[in-house]
Write an enzyme that holds these catalytic residues in place. Structure first.
Site, PDB file in Angstrom:
ATOM      1  N   GLU A 144      45.142  -8.939  69.454  1.00  0.00           N
ATOM      2  CA  GLU A 144      44.285  -9.915  69.273  1.00  0.00           C
ATOM      3  C   GLU A 144      44.851 -10.894  68.531  1.00  0.00           C
ATOM      4  O   GLU A 144      44.993 -11.095  67.185  1.00  0.00           O
ATOM      5  CB  GLU A 144      43.000  -9.442  68.298  1.00  0.00           C
ATOM      6  CG  GLU A 144      41.846  -9.852  68.561  1.00  0.00           C
ATOM      7  CD  GLU A 144      41.608 -11.221  67.476  1.00  0.00           C
ATOM      8  OE1 GLU A 144      42.707 -12.248  67.470  1.00  0.00           O
ATOM      9  OE2 GLU A 144      40.800 -11.316  66.539  1.00  0.00           O
ATOM     10  N   GLU A 153      48.328 -19.446  68.477  1.00  0.00           N
ATOM     11  CA  GLU A 153      49.011 -18.475  67.730  1.00  0.00           C
ATOM     12  C   GLU A 153      50.092 -17.911  68.396  1.00  0.00           C
ATOM     13  O   GLU A 153      50.784 -16.763  67.718  1.00  0.00           O
ATOM     14  CB  GLU A 153      47.985 -17.664  67.039  1.00  0.00           C
ATOM     15  CG  GLU A 153      46.945 -18.249  65.858  1.00  0.00           C
ATOM     16  CD  GLU A 153      45.773 -17.267  65.506  1.00  0.00           C
ATOM     17  OE1 GLU A 153      45.866 -16.039  65.669  1.00  0.00           O
ATOM     18  OE2 GLU A 153      44.910 -17.821  64.843  1.00  0.00           O
TER      19      GLU A 153
HETATM   20  N1  SAH Z   1      44.203  -6.795  65.079  1.00  0.00           N
HETATM   21  C1  SAH Z   1      43.264  -7.164  63.939  1.00  0.00           C
HETATM   22  C2  SAH Z   1      43.904  -8.631  63.156  1.00  0.00           C
HETATM   23  C3  SAH Z   1      44.068  -9.538  64.108  1.00  0.00           C
HETATM   24  S1  SAH Z   1      44.438 -11.135  63.329  1.00  0.00           S
HETATM   25  C4  SAH Z   1      41.781  -7.221  64.336  1.00  0.00           C
HETATM   26  O1  SAH Z   1      41.674  -7.445  65.465  1.00  0.00           O
HETATM   27  O2  SAH Z   1      41.027  -7.184  63.537  1.00  0.00           O
HETATM   28  C5  SAH Z   1      46.291 -11.212  63.936  1.00  0.00           C
HETATM   29  C6  SAH Z   1      47.274 -10.518  63.052  1.00  0.00           C
HETATM   30  O3  SAH Z   1      48.350 -10.788  63.909  1.00  0.00           O
HETATM   31  C7  SAH Z   1      47.611 -11.444  61.952  1.00  0.00           C
HETATM   32  O4  SAH Z   1      47.495 -10.729  60.762  1.00  0.00           O
HETATM   33  C8  SAH Z   1      49.005 -11.824  62.217  1.00  0.00           C
HETATM   34  O5  SAH Z   1      49.677 -11.750  60.891  1.00  0.00           O
HETATM   35  C9  SAH Z   1      49.627 -10.901  63.190  1.00  0.00           C
HETATM   36  N2  SAH Z   1      50.750 -11.400  63.958  1.00  0.00           N
HETATM   37  C10 SAH Z   1      50.507 -12.330  64.983  1.00  0.00           C
HETATM   38  N3  SAH Z   1      51.612 -12.411  65.731  1.00  0.00           N
HETATM   39  C11 SAH Z   1      52.436 -11.380  65.309  1.00  0.00           C
HETATM   40  C12 SAH Z   1      53.359 -10.982  66.000  1.00  0.00           C
HETATM   41  N4  SAH Z   1      54.200 -11.408  67.006  1.00  0.00           N
HETATM   42  N5  SAH Z   1      53.980  -9.754  65.284  1.00  0.00           N
HETATM   43  C13 SAH Z   1      53.326  -9.020  64.049  1.00  0.00           C
HETATM   44  N6  SAH Z   1      52.375  -9.662  63.968  1.00  0.00           N
HETATM   45  C14 SAH Z   1      51.846 -10.663  64.368  1.00  0.00           C
END
Ligand code: SAH
Length: 696
Positions: A144, A153
């Site tokens: 996500e 993002e």
């Molecule tokens: N999966 C959770 C949070 C989604 S928010 C849910 O669905 O509730 C997205 C998260 O991904 C954030 O905490 C951000 O820090 C992390 N993130 C984004 N890109 C990333 C990457 N390439 N590797 C590791 N973490 C990542």
């Protein structure tokens, strides 16, 4: 570790840098994060769970072990869903350390420690192999990583890498695909966020029309996405020129390419009009068949289905480089260009008698360059500011007020960033007009204003002073005293409504240059407060407890800790026209600031109470400023009106208001014996900041 944080000082209008501990950044990020909003997004959570269950079943049916890679695990939610659905093992990757720590705790608390390994790394740093972070490649990819623009993002490079190094070929992906939709519209309201419209001024010697310079007319603007709660945009504010069209989709179960590319669709307008704006949103299919669909479509697309409110995913407004008149039924091409992180649009008319070969050639000259502001006005004025300058009612108030105070021998100084007031003052007859743009003096040469003056043959009529107010010398003013000091006031560095009180500090700094009978416009400002119940915005700061049966209280506690960091809860800026609320108290004026006098040495404090007059949940207080241009002309940057007996509020559409969320919600039931919320508000004249406290 120390980090440097930039913040504008409201008493000087300029940026200052502070050294802060490592914690500061973390707490800011968590306190203002969207995690709570995501956990409250029921529609998203339910559909992810359905999609994950279906993917685990498909893998199991093939007789394989289900190995899950969850990139960006946050609270660990999606991994816990996978483990509950029967996955054999989950690798939960999270780059943000405080979140990774929280995920470990949450996973443990929910009893999944043996099934989920939290890895605090960026996914591109993750290793696979017997000694690696992951024993083997995964066959289910759960993520996500989307923002309102889908790819902002970094979803594409992350997927590209994951397919190359972290997952098996033919893996199941949840979501399976994303699709981006567009609709071409004409909208004076939204177009006014990009372009300056001519300003009409009724002067003594006839009507004057202020026009933007041609550089500004032809400027493509800035590339940053404009994301808004499109569901708050009334259907009267735009007119759709095309059907909803699929622009492009991305299949996440196959290798993904992140390199720049473009997509082109043919359109036939359903109505003639001026093509100005491309509205866009996306949906995600959680499964290959598209049975589990989560959509950001706005209200008019599927009027019958219930809308899920969310702030972490909204809708996008793209501004076409130029306004294009289009005819119903004519053949148009809409091109979406994208790089790794952003999207922009271009509209072209099909040429007469175009055939397939021409079309190929046509493709070649599709511009793939991202919009870059050439006129510099888009760097000086952000989109709400364009909207504000184009607000004719507001301009009329200023004209009316200026007309009252200006005399033919007026020597006028304007202190505001990128303001049109100097031009208005000149047209309305001031003898000498000069202006200074305090916040931006170091950043931008007042080139754009000069262009503007040139386009209107005013170069020698208005003098731009390239000095901050405190450095003003008599020579800047041709040794004359200022008889009229004006400001909107507006400064680009302001975050919260009262930061524009910098005008008062600037007025204080130029005191020695003011004539003894000087008129200051606005003559004063006032701070107003009202208690409100939000329809939805409360979710972003409200604890979640459990989410789809998983205990995520650790996250709630963490957010609470960060909000209480340094024991100073702060108000935060929100454009409330996007976030409906109803007033539970009357609006109340709580502080006034007298611009005819200098800023006092002592603090300005007040205490009082607000009676809750309506039944509802008091989520917080809203604060805003009103400027009293003259004794009988005021402009509000906050409440415009309470529209009906239910208490629904209408807010200034160009400004952000300050929202102070109460730490616990107060429910008011009875009205015979109204409850009251007491407040204590303190304006610290040394720092220009306002501290506040509210109690039931
Ligand atoms: N999966 C959770 C949070 C989604 S928010 C849910 O669905 O509730 C997205 C998260 O991904 C954030 O905490 C951000 O820090 C992390 N993130 C984004 N890109 C990333 C990457 N390439 N590797 C590791 N973490 C990542």
């Amino acid at each position: 570790m120390k980090t440097f944080c930039g913040r504008a000082n409201p008493t000087t209008g300029s940026m200052e840098w502070f050294e802060e501990g490592e914690d500061y950044d973390y707490h800011q990020e968590i306190a203002r994060s969207r995690y709570a909003d995501m956990l409250h997004d029921k529609d998203r959570n339910v559909k992810y769970y359905q999609g994950i269950r279906a993917a685990v079943s498909r893998v199991k049916e093939r007789g394989e072990k289900a190995i899950v890679l969850d990139i960006g695990t946050g609270t660990g939610l999606l991994s816990m869903m996978a483990a509950s659905a029967g996955a054999d093992f989950c690798y939960a990757i999270e780059v943000f350390k405080p979140m990774a720590n929280a995920a470990v705790k949450i996973v443990e608390k929910n009893g999944f420690s043996d099934k989920i390994k939290v890895i605090n790394k960026h996914s591109t740093e993750v290793t696979v192999g017997p000694d690696g972070d992951m024993q083997c490649r995964a066959n289910i990819l759960v993520t996500e990583l989307f923002d309102t623009e889908l790819i902002g993002e970094g979803a594409l490079p992350t997927y590209e890498h994951a397919h190359k190094y972290l997952v098996q070929e033919g893996c199941e992906a949840v979501p399976h695909r994303a699709t981006v939709y567009v609709q071409l519209v004409e909208s004076r309201r939204m177009w006014s966020w990009k372009k300056l419209f001519p300003v009409h001024v009724e002067a003594e010697d006839g009507e004057k029309i202020l026009v933007p310079p041609s550089e500004m007319e032809n400027c493509p603007g800035v590339p940053s996405v404009c994301d808004i709660q499109l569901n708050q945009m009334s259907s009267n504010d735009f007119s759709t020129l095309s059907d909803v069209v699929t622009m492009f989709s991305v299949d996440f179960s196959k290798p993904v390419q992140s390199a720049s590319t473009y997509y082109r669709v043919q359109l036939e307008p359903v109505k003639s009009g001026k093509a100005q704006i491309v509205l866009s949103w996306w949906d995600i299919d959680m499964d290959p068949l598209g049975m589990i669909n989560c959509t950001m479509a706005p209200y008019w697309v599927k009027p019958t289905s219930a809308l899920q409110w969310r702030d972490h995913w909204m809708q996008c407004v793209y501004f076409l480089p130029r306004e294009e008149p289009v005819l119903q039924g004519e053949k148009l091409y809409l091109t979406a260009c994208r790089d790794e992180y952003s999207v922009w649009y271009n509209l072209q008319k099909a040429r007469e008698g175009e055939n397939k070969a021409d079309e190929e050639e046509h493709k070649a000259d599709v511009g793939v360059e991202s919009p870059v502001c050439r006129c510099r006005a888009h760097l000086l004025w952000n989109r709400p500011r364009f909207g504000e300058l184009n607000d004719q009612n507001r301009t009329r108030q200023y004209i009316k007020a200026l007309r009252k105070v200006l005399e033919t021998d007026s020597v006028c100084l304007c202190i505001s960033d990128g303001s049109l007031l100097p031009v208005l003052a000149h047209y309305l007859g001031a003898k000498q007009v000069q202006c200074t743009h305090p916040s931006r003096i170091d950043l931008y040469h007042p080139h754009e204003l000069w262009q503007f003056l040139k386009a209107n043959n005013l170069e020698d009529k208005i003098k731009i002073i390239e000095a901050r107010p405190e450095l003003l010398k008599p020579s800047h003013l041709e040794n004359k005293k200022i008889s009229v000091l004006v400001g909107e006031p507006f400064f680009t560095t302001s975050l919260l409504p009262w930061h524009n009180l910098y005008f008062w500090y600037a007025r204080t700094a130029v005191s020695t240059h003011l004539a003894s009978n000087v008129t200051v416009l606005p003559q004063s400002a006032s701070l107003h407060v009202m208690i409100v119940e939000f329809q939805d915005l409360w979710r972003i700061r409200s604890p979640c407890g459990t989410c789809e049966g998983f205990d995520v209280q650790t996250m709630d506690d963490m957010i609470k800790d960060s909000l209480n960091f340094r024991e100073s809860k702060e108000a935060e800026p929100h454009p409330l026209w996007e976030y409906p609320c109803k007033s539970l108290s009357d609006p109340q004026e709580v502080l006034t600031f007298d611009f005819t006098k200098t800023v006092p040495q002592h603090c300005l404090s007040t205490e009082g109470s607000l009676k809750l007059l309506r039944r509802g949940k008091s989520h917080g207080a809203v604060l805003w400023m009103e400027y009293h241009l003259t004794a009988d002309i005021s402009v509000s940057t906050g409440l415009v009106q309470i529209s009906n007996e239910k208490g629904n509020c209408e807010w200034n559409p160009h400004c952000k208001q300050a929202v102070y969320f109460f730490s616990s919600v107060i429910e008011s039931e009875i009205l015979s014996d109204p409850t009251a919320v007491t407040y204590a508000i303190n304006f610290d004249t040394k720092t220009g900041e306002i501290a506040m406290d509210f109690k039931l």
